[in-house]
Design a protein around this motif. Structure first.
Motif, PDB file in Angstrom:
ATOM      1  N   TYR A  28       0.925   5.580   0.758  1.00 15.90           N
ATOM      2  CA  TYR A  28       0.286   6.554   1.637  1.00 15.90           C
ATOM      3  C   TYR A  28       0.768   7.961   1.283  1.00 15.90           C
ATOM      4  CZ  TYR A  28      -0.197   2.356   4.624  1.00 15.90           C
ATOM      5  OH  TYR A  28      -0.468   1.104   5.112  1.00 15.90           O
TER       6      TYR A  28
ATOM      7  N   ALA B   2       0.003   4.414   8.338  1.00 18.59           N
ATOM      8  CA  ALA B   2       1.045   3.548   7.789  1.00 18.59           C
ATOM      9  C   ALA B   2       1.767   2.798   8.903  1.00 18.59           C
ATOM     10  CB  ALA B   2       2.040   4.372   6.977  1.00 18.59           C
TER      11      ALA B   2
ATOM     12  N   ARG C  54       0.843  -1.192   0.000  1.00 20.66           N
ATOM     13  CA  ARG C  54       0.000   0.000   0.000  1.00 20.66           C
ATOM     14  C   ARG C  54       0.881   1.245   0.000  1.00 20.66           C
ATOM     15  NH1 ARG C  54      -4.563   1.917   4.544  1.00 20.66           N
ATOM     16  NH2 ARG C  54      -4.755   4.049   3.729  1.00 20.66           N
TER      17      ARG C  54
ATOM     18  N   ASN D 253       1.142  -5.105   5.945  1.00 20.90           N
ATOM     19  CA  ASN D 253       1.895  -4.814   4.721  1.00 20.90           C
ATOM     20  C   ASN D 253       3.178  -5.616   4.628  1.00 20.90           C
ATOM     21  OD1 ASN D 253       0.050  -2.817   3.954  1.00 20.90           O
ATOM     22  ND2 ASN D 253       1.177  -1.193   4.988  1.00 20.90           N
TER      23      ASN D 253
ATOM     24  N   ASP E 233      -0.599   0.149  10.372  1.00 22.66           N
ATOM     25  CA  ASP E 233      -0.672  -1.015   9.484  1.00 22.66           C
ATOM     26  C   ASP E 233       0.580  -1.874   9.610  1.00 22.66           C
ATOM     27  OD1 ASP E 233      -3.157  -0.194   8.597  1.00 22.66           O
ATOM     28  OD2 ASP E 233      -2.410   0.695   6.733  1.00 22.66           O
TER      29      ASP E 233
ATOM     30  N   GLY F 140       4.871  -0.807   3.242  1.00 16.12           N
ATOM     31  CA  GLY F 140       4.122   0.399   2.941  1.00 16.12           C
ATOM     32  C   GLY F 140       5.102   1.464   2.491  1.00 16.12           C
TER      33      GLY F 140
END
Length: 368
Positions: free
Chosen positions: A344, A352, A342, A361, A355, A364
């Motif tokens: 950000y 972030a 992902r 992740n 996560d 990230g």
């Protein structure tokens, strides 16, 4: 030239990161200012926020960045405005014993740039004009950052910067552990403990080196599934095994030639060592806590000629290895796109980190 920038800061250990507007001073002698395009959100950054890494707050986070140079300081000859660069979180002077003998990842200067530039100062100030520390001499989780040239590597301008950012830490650490530290041989049997950002890259490194068997070990079935996409031939969830060492010895046909601990726990390092065949090598890549210990049967070092060793930053020589990784990516042998779970915006930095802490992740990336 002082530049205003948004930056991700750890103000207090144990608290969420914050995003603030800061000022970034112009580069002094031997320094460059970078306009960041991307910065990976690494577990090491998280460790600075929870106290595992003892960096004194307030500290501008980020060490896995890529961008372009917008200003150069006095005496800088190897870089020019417009050059695309990647940050290296280990400051490498090129002059000490370790640099001169081909082991720059162990450079003595790095200890002097744990949370400042090598000269003990920083170019970041907050809105009140107070100095801000920087993560590992970098502090590249910001729109702009001023770094010493010893923490910067020039790359080909054709390389996408969001992918290039990843090679400055997790990719180099994982792939390098397999290729540089262990020197995995074609046709060998390997086991990788931990399938996070570093572990997935250790798996990639084993695949690039031509390992025949690559066993991924993790307590998350989702991460094990991802590991297969990065080259794992087998997977093991320790929660489903009565004895994970025995299970690994069976899968590797008598024991692994190489095993990699990418978690940071002494107990797991002991398992990595335990699953080796005679003459095998276990490489500890994960960063354990300062009081963590590992117990092994000492006699096996002698009678089975096993090796237990560490790997810091993938035994990297960034000036040579970063372009090499870029070449592997361009040839389709190194997966970087797949690592980015992902992206950000900088204002989403707290999410972030949340996560990352939740294990959502592989990597990230904050885009600026």
């Amino acid at each position: 030239m002082t530049q205003q920038a948004r930056a991700v800061i750890c103000r207090e250990v144990g608290k969420p990161v914050v995003v603030e507007t800061v000022s970034v001073d112009a580069p002094q002698r031997g320094e460059v200012m970078i306009k960041l395009a991307a910065c990976g959100v690494c577990h090491s950054d998280l460790s600075a926020t929870n106290g595992t890494l003892p960096l004194p707050p307030p500290v501008v986070l980020g060490h896995e960045g890529a961008g372009s140079i917008v200003a150069v300081g006095e005496g800088v000859t190897g870089f020019a405005i417009g050059d695309h660069v990647v940050s290296s979180f280990v400051s490498m002077c090129g002059k000490c014993r370790y640099c001169q003998t081909g082991r720059p990842q162990l450079c003595d200067q790095a200890a002097k740039a744990g949370f400042t530039l090598p000269d003990g100062t920083t170019r970041f100030k907050d809105a009140a004009g107070k100095p801000l520390n920087i993560f590992s001499g970098c502090g590249v989780m910001a729109e702009y950052a001023t770094l010493h040239v010893d923490n910067v590597v020039k790359i080909d301008a054709a390389m996408p910067l969001d992918k290039a950012a990843l090679i400055g830490c997790g990719v180099m650490t994982g792939v390098g552990a397999a290729v540089n530290t262990a020197k995995v041989e074609p046709g060998s049997a390997t086991a990788v403990f931990g399938c996070g950002g570093v572990g997935l890259n250790a798996i990639q490194g084993c695949a690039i080196a031509g390992a025949r068997i690559i066993v991924a070990v993790d307590t998350s079935d989702a991460k094990l599934e991802m590991a297969r996409a990065f080259g794992a031939t087998h997977t093991v969830n320790p929660k489903n095994e009565e004895n994970v060492v025995k299970a690994l010895k069976k899968l590797t046909e008598g024991g692994a030639d190489y095993a990699f601990e990418c978690v940071g726990f002494g107990e797991v390092a002991a398992q990595a060592y335990g699953c080796l065949r005679k003459g095998g090598t276990a490489v500890v890549v994960g960063v354990a806590g300062p009081k963590d210990t590992t117990t092994i049967r000492t006699a096996t070092l002698t009678f089975e000629e096993k090796t237990l060793k560490g790997s810091y930053f993938g035994s990297a020589r960034p000036q040579q290895d970063f372009p090499r990784l870029i070449g592997l990516y361009r040839s389709g042998r190194l997966k970087l796109d797949e690592l980015i779970t992902r992206t950000y915006g900088i204002e989403e930095a707290p999410q972030a980190f949340a996560d990352l802490a939740a294990g959502r992740n592989a990597r990230g990336v904050i885009l600026f």
